[in-house]
Enzyme design. Structure first.
Site, PDB file in Angstrom:
ATOM      1  N   CYS A  94      42.132-103.820  19.944  1.00  0.00           N
ATOM      2  CA  CYS A  94      41.183-103.398  20.688  1.00  0.00           C
ATOM      3  C   CYS A  94      41.436-101.883  21.490  1.00  0.00           C
ATOM      4  CB  CYS A  94      40.673-104.345  21.886  1.00  0.00           C
ATOM      5  SG  CYS A  94      41.873-104.643  23.246  1.00  0.00           S
ATOM      6  N   HIS A 133      41.156-107.213  27.374  1.00  0.00           N
ATOM      7  CA  HIS A 133      40.299-106.635  26.254  1.00  0.00           C
ATOM      8  C   HIS A 133      39.646-105.083  26.792  1.00  0.00           C
ATOM      9  CE1 HIS A 133      37.609-105.841  23.027  1.00  0.00           C
ATOM     10  NE2 HIS A 133      36.647-105.966  23.783  1.00  0.00           N
ATOM     11  N   ASP A 150      31.765-100.816  22.052  1.00  0.00           N
ATOM     12  CA  ASP A 150      33.117-101.598  21.892  1.00  0.00           C
ATOM     13  C   ASP A 150      33.346-101.803  20.367  1.00  0.00           C
ATOM     14  OD1 ASP A 150      35.256-103.401  21.677  1.00  0.00           O
ATOM     15  OD2 ASP A 150      34.230-104.916  22.855  1.00  0.00           O
TER      16      ASP A 150
END
Length: 297
Positions: A94, A133, A150
């Site tokens: 991420c 995250h 995202d």
């Protein structure tokens, strides 16, 4: 999902602008990034560009944790991200994915705020997990509210398209359904949860919870080091790879390879041979496995 990859790559086929540079002064090449993800649409800060670039990235760059498996937290420096994910046959997790997307969106003229969230998949409460995250809050000219972007959540419930930061609406796109809800929270900021629709019988499933508190690159350097090196981090223990195409979602979790097709058909098999595992990762995920370690341990 038959036509979403072509939509992501074609856009309006209007060009303008050139490569940008990161806020840290390190080289960043917007042209090379857009070429890597196949985006040929217009280059201005608008909703069509945000959606198109987001989808093209999600369908082009795989999720993988091979650096943490080798005991190294991956670099988040723009030059290193370009070398690894744009010019090399690699993906990332991420922090890498959303840093790369942030650099592109900023170069295209968007105002972007990095956010941090708590993964709630399998958690009893959001507070039982740390903020590990990364995601992005994007302001789009002409839009009344910010958007959640995202491209780095390695799961079948991940966003393929950005969604506006609002509740009470189900967002459908690219074959997936999402919604945002607000959770009870004692803190001063509203707590949001992204949920994905898991299908009939399973209903809505929480993916991660977050506030709109801004985070700085220095924060993500700390998160990245912890997630990429801590012995209790799942990313340091076993290979975890994900890839989404126009008609399939692929996952390698340890030795278990899962393929989920757009019609919901799921096939699984367990890999037992190292040569087969490396071949599968190269052919199905488009990743060149570095030397020096075995995928299957």
């Amino acid at each position: 999902m038959a036509d979403i990859e072509q939509t992501a790559r074609n856009g309006h086929d209007e060009h303008g602008g050139h490569g940008g540079r990161s806020g840290q002064g390190e080289p960043y090449d917007l042209d090379a990034y857009l070429d890597r993800i196949g985006w040929k649409g217009e280059r201005r800060a608008g909703l069509a560009t945000l959606r198109g670039v987001h989808l093209a990235h999600a369908l082009s760059l795989p999720f993988e944790n091979l650096d943490p498996l080798r005991g190294t937290a991956p670099s988040l420096a723009p030059a290193d991200l370009m070398a690894k994910m744009v010019h090399g046959r690699r993906g990332g997790y991420c922090y890498e994915h959303n840093t790369l997307l942030r650099l592109a969106l900023e170069a295209l003229g968007f105002r972007v705020t990095p956010l941090a969230g708590r993964v709630v998949v399998g958690a009893e409460t959001p507070e039982s997990r740390p903020r590990t995250h990364a995601m992005l809050r994007v302001e789009v000219p002409g839009e009344p509210r910010p958007w959640l972007a995202d491209v780095g959540f390695g799961a079948a419930g991940a966003l393929l398209l950005p969604v506006p930061l609002e509740t009470g609406t189900v967002f459908e796109g690219a074959g997936r359904r999402h919604r945002l809800v607000r959770l009870p929270h004692e803190g001063p900021l509203e707590l949001w949860e992204l949920q994905a629709y898991a299908g009939r019988g399973d209903g809505w499933s929480g993916q991660y919870a977050f506030t709109q508190e801004p985070f700085a690159p220095a924060d993500f350097e700390v998160f990245n080091w912890f997630v990429g090196t801590h012995p209790r981090s799942p990313f340091t223990r076993r290979p975890y790879l994900q890839r989404t195409t126009a008609d399939r979602h692929l996952a390698l979790d340890g030795a278990r390879f899962t393929e989920t097709r757009a019609d919901g058909t799921v096939t699984e098999r367990t890999l037992t041979d190292e040569a087969e595992a490396r071949r599968l990762v190269a052919e199905e995920f488009g990743i060149e496995v570095p030397g020096g370690f075995d995928l299957l341990g």
